[in-house]
Design a protein around this motif. Structure first.
Motif, PDB file in Angstrom:
ATOM      1  N   TYR A   1       1.134  -0.972   0.089  1.00 34.50           N
ATOM      2  CA  TYR A   1       0.331   0.268   0.110  1.00 34.50           C
ATOM      3  C   TYR A   1       1.061   1.703   0.458  1.00 34.50           C
ATOM      4  CZ  TYR A   1      -4.080  -2.598   0.266  1.00 34.50           C
ATOM      5  OH  TYR A   1      -5.920  -3.050  -0.174  1.00 34.50           O
TER       6      TYR A   1
ATOM      7  N   VAL B   1       1.977   1.780  -3.232  1.00 32.90           N
ATOM      8  CA  VAL B   1       0.614   2.477  -4.257  1.00 32.90           C
ATOM      9  C   VAL B   1       0.440   3.767  -3.566  1.00 32.90           C
ATOM     10  CG1 VAL B   1      -1.731   2.381  -4.711  1.00 32.90           C
ATOM     11  CG2 VAL B   1      -0.343  -0.223  -4.106  1.00 32.90           C
TER      12      VAL B   1
ATOM     13  N   THR C   1       3.429   5.846  -6.229  1.00 33.72           N
ATOM     14  CA  THR C   1       3.501   5.583  -7.269  1.00 33.72           C
ATOM     15  C   THR C   1       2.065   6.878  -7.792  1.00 33.72           C
ATOM     16  OG1 THR C   1       2.602   3.675  -7.232  1.00 33.72           O
ATOM     17  CG2 THR C   1       4.970   3.672  -7.515  1.00 33.72           C
ATOM     18  N   ARG C   2       1.121   6.556  -6.916  1.00 31.36           N
ATOM     19  CA  ARG C   2      -0.235   6.667  -7.736  1.00 31.36           C
ATOM     20  C   ARG C   2       0.005   8.517  -7.300  1.00 31.36           C
ATOM     21  NH1 ARG C   2      -5.339   5.207  -5.336  1.00 31.36           N
ATOM     22  NH2 ARG C   2      -4.333   2.503  -6.930  1.00 31.36           N
TER      23      ARG C   2
ATOM     24  N   LEU D   1       3.309   4.594 -13.817  1.00 32.52           N
ATOM     25  CA  LEU D   1       3.411   4.857 -12.384  1.00 32.52           C
ATOM     26  C   LEU D   1       1.878   4.801 -11.601  1.00 32.52           C
ATOM     27  CD1 LEU D   1       6.374   6.371 -10.928  1.00 32.52           C
ATOM     28  CD2 LEU D   1       5.955   4.009 -11.392  1.00 32.52           C
ATOM     29  N   TRP D   2       0.946   5.738 -12.436  1.00 32.03           N
ATOM     30  CA  TRP D   2      -0.411   5.414 -11.974  1.00 32.03           C
ATOM     31  C   TRP D   2      -1.347   3.866 -12.134  1.00 32.03           C
ATOM     32  CZ3 TRP D   2      -4.635   5.033 -14.469  1.00 32.03           C
ATOM     33  CH2 TRP D   2      -5.929   4.849 -13.014  1.00 32.03           C
TER      34      TRP D   2
ATOM     35  N   SER E   1      -0.062   1.449 -10.018  1.00 36.06           N
ATOM     36  CA  SER E   1      -0.210   2.076  -8.570  1.00 36.06           C
ATOM     37  C   SER E   1      -1.568   1.227  -8.819  1.00 36.06           C
ATOM     38  CB  SER E   1      -0.882   2.935  -7.581  1.00 36.06           C
ATOM     39  OG  SER E   1      -1.939   4.650  -8.977  1.00 36.06           O
TER      40      SER E   1
ATOM     41  N   GLU F   1      -2.890  -1.664  -6.178  1.00 38.55           N
ATOM     42  CA  GLU F   1      -3.777  -1.481  -4.923  1.00 38.55           C
ATOM     43  C   GLU F   1      -4.813  -3.021  -5.004  1.00 38.55           C
ATOM     44  OE1 GLU F   1      -7.529   1.985  -2.994  1.00 38.55           O
ATOM     45  OE2 GLU F   1      -6.224   1.765  -5.192  1.00 38.55           O
TER      46      GLU F   1
END
Length: 212
Positions: free
Chosen positions: A40, A43, A46-47, A119-120, A123, A127
């Motif tokens: 997490y 996550v 990176t988000r 990266l989005w 993530s 997740e």
């Protein structure tokens, strides 16, 4: 922001607060997967890199910073302050089997092949499966403290509430995010067995125990 998105965010916030409350009041990390918390953290970091170059709203920025900080703090207390209470012998899920495929999916499925967009996507995919080490740990022990199940229930409800949010956005704005929707459905599906036991046992005042 519609009501379903707000309720989802509040459920996510509640899950973190319940987890921190459990750790602080029991002075123990028993039953919590360090690997899930590490995933997490990856996550959120990176988000939410867009914190450095895009401002959406004060609410948005505060929530992003809270999730990054709270998850990193959880890792800190699990690794140092309450380390003796965490049993790595039962937190054995091999997270490389999750990180690698998610990275490959992010390189293939993204809206723009740029550093931040990849990266989005990573993530989002990560997740969707980040809870697996926790569920695997739960499967191995066969039981969990009630407050730990409340944490997992709030975390699962957060993603489940995003489903009506996506439906609402499609009906009102005609927009759909296939990456987020697909990953969200996978993530919600992973909670089905847990929610069945949670509703039939924990909410009835019984101890959370998986069927033999």
């Amino acid at each position: 922001m519609n009501l379903f998105r707000l309720l989802g965010d509040l459920s996510h916030l509640a899950s973190v607060l319940i987890l921190l409350h459990k750790i602080q009041t029991t002075r123990s990390c028993r039953g919590i997967s360090f690997k899930t918390q590490a995933l997490y953290a990856a996550v959120f970091v990176t988000r939410y890199l867009d914190l450095f170059y895009r401002f959406v709203s004060f609410y948005n920025s505060v929530m992003k910073l809270f999730f990054i900080a709270s998850t990193c703090y959880t890792l800190y207390v699990m690794k140092y302050r309450y380390r003796p209470t965490h049993d790595p012998s039962i937190d054995t899920f091999k997270i490389e089997y999750l990180v690698g495929p998610c990275a490959i999916l992010a390189l293939i499925f993204n809206y723009h092949f740029t550093f931040y967009e990849v990266l989005w996507s990573f993530s989002i995919f990560l997740e969707s499966v980040a809870i697996l080490p926790q569920l695997f740990m739960l499967q191995r022990t066969g039981e969990a403290e009630t407050i730990t199940t409340h944490y997992l229930a709030a975390l699962g409800a957060y993603r489940a509430l995003y489903i009506p949010n996506w439906i609402y956005r499609y009906l009102t704005k005609g927009t759909v995010d296939p990456i987020a929707v697909t990953a969200g459905l996978v993530q919600t599906g992973l909670y089905i067995d847990f929610f069945y036991v949670y509703v039939t046992k924990v909410l009835q005042g019984q101890k959370f125990e998986l069927p033999a």
